[in-house]
Design an enzyme around this catalytic site. Structure first.
Site, PDB file in Angstrom:
ATOM      1  N   GLY A 604      17.106  12.338  -8.473  1.00 34.11           N
ATOM      2  CA  GLY A 604      17.668  13.433  -9.265  1.00 34.11           C
ATOM      3  C   GLY A 604      18.338  14.453  -8.386  1.00 34.11           C
ATOM      4  O   GLY A 604      18.448  14.283  -7.167  1.00 34.11           O
ATOM      5  N   PHE A 606      17.277  17.305  -7.531  1.00 31.12           N
ATOM      6  CA  PHE A 606      16.338  17.936  -6.611  1.00 31.12           C
ATOM      7  C   PHE A 606      16.002  17.015  -5.450  1.00 31.12           C
ATOM      8  O   PHE A 606      15.847  17.460  -4.316  1.00 31.12           O
ATOM      9  CB  PHE A 606      15.065  18.319  -7.367  1.00 31.12           C
ATOM     10  N   LYS A 623       7.822  14.658  -6.944  1.00 32.16           N
ATOM     11  CA  LYS A 623       9.243  14.964  -6.751  1.00 32.16           C
ATOM     12  C   LYS A 623       9.416  15.659  -5.404  1.00 32.16           C
ATOM     13  O   LYS A 623       8.907  16.757  -5.190  1.00 32.16           O
ATOM     14  CB  LYS A 623       9.741  15.838  -7.903  1.00 32.16           C
ATOM     15  N   ASP A 721      19.558  22.897 -18.881  1.00 27.50           N
ATOM     16  CA  ASP A 721      19.958  21.535 -18.515  1.00 27.50           C
ATOM     17  C   ASP A 721      19.302  20.530 -19.457  1.00 27.50           C
ATOM     18  O   ASP A 721      18.680  19.558 -19.024  1.00 27.50           O
ATOM     19  CB  ASP A 721      19.582  21.247 -17.057  1.00 27.50           C
TER      20      ASP A 721
END
Length: 924
Positions: A604, A606, A623, A721
């Site tokens: 993604g 990030f 993440k 988003d």
């Protein structure tokens, strides 16, 4: 004889002087209106290449400590070797340049290469022009064309993540024709090309408007032409100089120029094409061609020589996103192929109105008054450009009024200001709150006109003298006035203040200002109790009452429908921000949990997402921010802080985080069913047909999560988003909204909030938000409308591999919905598996969400109610079909019911189910 010689000499001298005067006047006329600024230059100078005079920028910014030298590798072609760096915490810094009202201008900023991390914005007035970002070792120029709305204009640099900088700023008058189709827009230069040009750049004095024509290399498929031409009549005020037109590209069949990397949102583009026939032997009709923009024919049978001149130009407009393709194709019957000498591409951006002119002039006047006694004041130094738009001034808050912003609040408390209170503050006609407390103001308090809208004035803790003016006490809207701790003020106004209803400290230094909560506590509690009670009663009534639905597609008959009660009373916890337990993890623990990042499950903005297992056996998604991430520390902190304060069934919870050794890691529960995007049209391994009831349930869950954010106690949260990849599905297919890195608290009443960081994803981005940069909850609503269309159609929001008319899901679906042809957009995987009324509810909600103007979009709470109704209809229909199945009826998922109303459970009438196509009701 001698006298005659003297006379001749005198005449010769006079003639020389006259010629010199004419030359000087001509040169002066050629550069009239030019402004050329060399930032941080040691002194004013004349550029040797252009012979233009450049001045330093010290009249705007006198501090030389922020001057930097341009890297040596870039100095070979530059006359100014310096640039100015604005080392600021936030906000903007502007250059105010003189203009003539209604004159068209070109404005150009030059930004030297700094680093690959360069990223900040520039604006003309309140209109964002573009982002300064560079990854190549070269200068970047950003150029705009605009019509001056007044006698001056601001060119501003706006800080985002890095400090902005600039080396040159140039302002040039332009012909009116540049804005002939876009008189109220700003045109941003995308490209200006001198085809087959020999020199690097052609500009002033060759181009009298100082446009910079970039030479382009010759494509391998094209043929260059170059002739020394003269005595050619060039009609048109936007015409390039002859030196640009004497080279061209041609081809026996077609020429094509592709520009990629344009912004992905739809913009109007103005394309100016310039033609000069360089072959003297050609006649009209021998070189004829068609002109296409993005495969759309714009000019058919174009002939340069048709008008009797060798020169011609045309201006074409087109709406485009992502890329722009200019194609010239030889027409049938033409002897020669197309030719093009030069062209320009400009992007049309909507002009954003600045602060009300009266307020703007008054506060600028006030700033000048304050600067007389406060030369190096930090607060005043930050006051630059428009006070309300694109980063409002410190201490200034604004509201909208008649299409522009007006100043309603001025809070300069504790700003270390001295001198007298500026008299111009009394001229701010829309000002409601004035706070000048805790400064060093002296002298008398100015008198305010009775038309003032002030409701609160705080002048306490200063060195003011004299008596409180009668004009302040008698202001019609004033309800609070504090002027204590001014030891030289007279305190003989107590009687007048007692006779008024104003909350005040009576000028005493030890008097405590009543806090809002203390003054209004009883009233607030009483009013709040009444409002909550009324809200519950109304909610109960609205949800329990029988709804009468008019089905226009079925002869206009009305069918009463009992709607199930789906609501719950808010618990006391819902009115307070909860502190959710978020555990800090060590980097060592993260590496153990993920087995050294063994299983990659996604990528993604990030960074990468890995699968892991905690000590208690819980599966997690980890993440990890990557070094090349488009998101940074701010997004990491944003998500961490936000998810530490909220918790909801339909929001992905944050279990923990790690912030060690420059590693930024977030830990969430693992969502075993992936994302909504995966299930609808993701990779084949993840894709799975979702039946209609499941899709409807997912839509409702996501809507509830967003509604919770939008109604968050204290201050609502905007996700910014919303998209199908950010709606995750757990083991039971429960929808959970994810990725809060770009989320922001919504602007509150009285704020003048503008976000330059327009965040979102192509295909989902609210066009009004992008154009105005005014953020609201309705921006999420627009994005959610796109998600609803994805759920109905099973299509991605953007796909340029499809036919042109189907690139945008929204633009493709709208005509079918408005024509009541919803079957045309329904995912083939669910056709025949839905109830018509339930589907129409969802489609209608989607259409309302996608309204161009946010005012007409529903709020998320209303969307939740509509989707609840749709799910009730669908579930009740399913139960009815099950009863049919138990009696040996047909499979429910092979038909579409012909009525949106549900049959009564006590009815003995014959079933009205049919296997034929039905006519759908008109969208409401």
């Amino acid at each position: 004889m001698m006298e005659l010689r003297v006379i001749c000499i005198i005449r010769l001298v006079v003639a020389c002087v006259l010629c010199l005067c004419i030359f000087i006047r001509s040169a002066s006329s050629a550069t009239e209106g030019f402004e050329s600024i060399a930032c941080c230059a040691d002194s004013n100078y004349t550029d040797p290449k252009t012979n233009l005079n450049y001045t330093t920028d010290y009249r705007w910014y006198s501090d030389k400590s922020n001057c930097r030298q341009i890297p040596e590798i870039l100095l070979s072609h530059r006359s100014n070797i310096n640039f100015r760096l604005f080392d600021i915490d936030e906000g903007k810094r502007c250059y105010n340049l003189p203009t003539i009202k209604d004159q068209v201008y070109l404005i150009r900023g030059t930004f030297p290469f700094d680093s690959v991390n360069t990223s900040f914005y520039v604006s003309i007035g309140a209109t964002e022009l573009g982002e300064v970002t560079s990854s190549r070792l070269e200068d970047l120029e950003i150029e705009g064309v605009f019509r001056a709305p007044k006698d001056n204009i601001d060119f501003c640099l706006l800080k985002e993540d890095v400090n902005p900088f600039i080396s040159q700023l140039e302002l040039r008058p332009l012909p009116e024709e540049y804005l002939h189709d876009f008189s109220t827009n700003v045109l941003k230069l995308i490209s200006r090309n001198n085809l087959c040009g020999i020199e690097d750049d052609i500009r002033f004095p060759v181009d009298q408007n100082d446009r910079i024509w970039k030479a382009t290399s010759t494509p391998s498929y094209a043929l260059p032409l170059s002739f020394n031409v003269s005595n050619v009549e060039l009609n048109g005020k936007v015409t390039p100089p002859l030196q640009v037109l004497q080279t061209a590209l041609t081809h026996p069949e077609r020429l094509e120029f592709v520009h990629v990397g344009l912004e992905t949102d739809d913009y109007e583009y103005s394309v100016l094409l310039y033609f000069l026939e360089l072959n003297d032997t050609l006649k009209a009709g021998q070189r004829v061609f068609d002109i296409y923009l993005n495969s759309e024919i714009k000019k058919e049978g174009f002939d340069v020589l048709e008008g009797g001149s060798k020169y011609s130009y045309t201006v074409l407009n087109i709406s485009a996103n992502g890329s722009l393709n200019i194609t010239l194709v030889k027409a049938s019957g033409s002897k020669f192929g197309p030719l093009l000498n030069a062209y320009e591409i400009l992007q049309a951006r909507p002009w954003i109105d600045e602060t009300d002119q009266t307020d703007l002039e008054v506060i600028q006047k006030m700033r000048k008054e304050l600067l007389l006694q406060n030369q190096d004041n930090e607060a005043l130094e930050s006051w630059s450009g428009d006070p309300c738009m694109l980063f409002p001034w410190k201490g200034v808050a604004c509201d909208g009024s008649n299409g522009s912003s007006v100043i309603t609040k001025l809070d300069l408390s504790s700003s270390n200001l001295k001198g007298t209170i500026p008299s111009s503050v009394t001229e701010m006609t829309k000002l409601q709150i004035l706070n000048l407390s805790h400064n060093h103001f002296d002298g008398y308090i100015p008198s305010f006109p009775p038309s003032s809208l002030l409701i609160s004035v705080d002048l306490s803790y200063n060195d003011l003298t004299g008596q409180l003016p009668e004009s302040i006490i008698s202001l019609p809207h004033l309800n609070s006035l504090y002027f204590g701790c001014n030891q030289h003020m007279r305190d003989d106004d107590e009687a007048k203040l007692n006779s008024s209803l104003i909350n005040t400290d009576y000028g005493r230094c030890n008097a405590k200002k009543p806090k809002f909560g203390q003054v209004f506590m009883i009233g607030a509690i009483t009013s709040g109790s009444i409002l909550i009670t009324l809200a519950v009663v109304i909610l109960f009534f609205c949800r329990y009452r029988h709804k009468s639905i008019t089905l226009e597609g079925f002869g206009g008959k009305t069918y009463p429908m009992a709607t199930n009660i789906i609501f719950s009373l808010p618990s006391k916890d819902d009115f307070f921000i909860k502190s959710v337990s978020v555990k800090p993890f060590t980097l060592e623990y993260i590496e153990l949990a993920t087995e050294k990042y063994k299983t990659l499950i996604g990528e993604g903005g990030f960074g990468s997402v890995y699968r892991g297992t905690l000590d208690d056996g819980q599966e997690v998604a980890v993440k990890v921010r990557s070094a090349t991430s488009t998101q940074g520390t701010r997004e990491f902190d944003n998500e961490l802080n936000l998810l530490s304060a909220i918790q909801h069934e339909n929001l992905v919870p944050l279990l923990g985080y790690c912030n060690e050794y420059d590693q930024q890691i977030l830990v969430y529960p693992f969502m075993s069913n992936g994302s909504l995007l995966d299930r609808l049209y993701g990779e084949p391994a993840k894709r799975k047909i979702l039946d209609w009831p499941t899709r409807l349930s997912i839509a409702l869950g996501a809507a509830r999560g967003l509604a919770y954010l939008h109604t968050f106690p204290g201050r609502s949260v905007i996700h910014r988003d919303v998209k199908s990849s950010n709606i995750l599905l757990d083991h039971s297919m429960c929808a959970k909204v994810a990725d809060f890195g770009f989320s922001k608290y919504a602007p509150q009443e009285g704020d003048s909030y503008v976000s330059l960081e327009v965040r979102g994803t192509a295909g989902y981005l609210d066009p009004e938000y992008y154009k105005t940069q005014q953020l609201s909850e309705k921006s999420d609503v627009f994005s959610f409308g796109v998600v609803l269309l994805e759920i109905v159609s099973g299509r991605e929001p953007l796909n340029i591999k499809r036919p042109r008319v189907e690139w945008s899901l929204v633009e493709w679906a709208k005509p079918y919905i408005r024509a009541s042809k919803v079957d045309e957009i329904v995912d083939p995987g669910i056709k025949g598996g839905y109830h018509a009324e339930a589907l129409w509810r969802v489609v209608e909600v989607a259409l309302q969400c996608l309204e161009p103007y946010s005012t007409y979009r529903p709020c998320m709470v209303d969307i939740v109610r509509e989707l609840e109704d749709a799910l009730i209809i669908e579930n009740n229909a399913s139960e009815y079909m099950k009863s049919i199945d138990s009696l040996g009826g047909s499979n429910r998922y092979s038909i579409v019911m012909d009525k949106r109303a549900l049959p009564s459970t006590t009815s003995t009438a014959e079933s009205t189910i049919t296997t034929q196509n039905v006519s759908h009701p008109q969208p409401r």
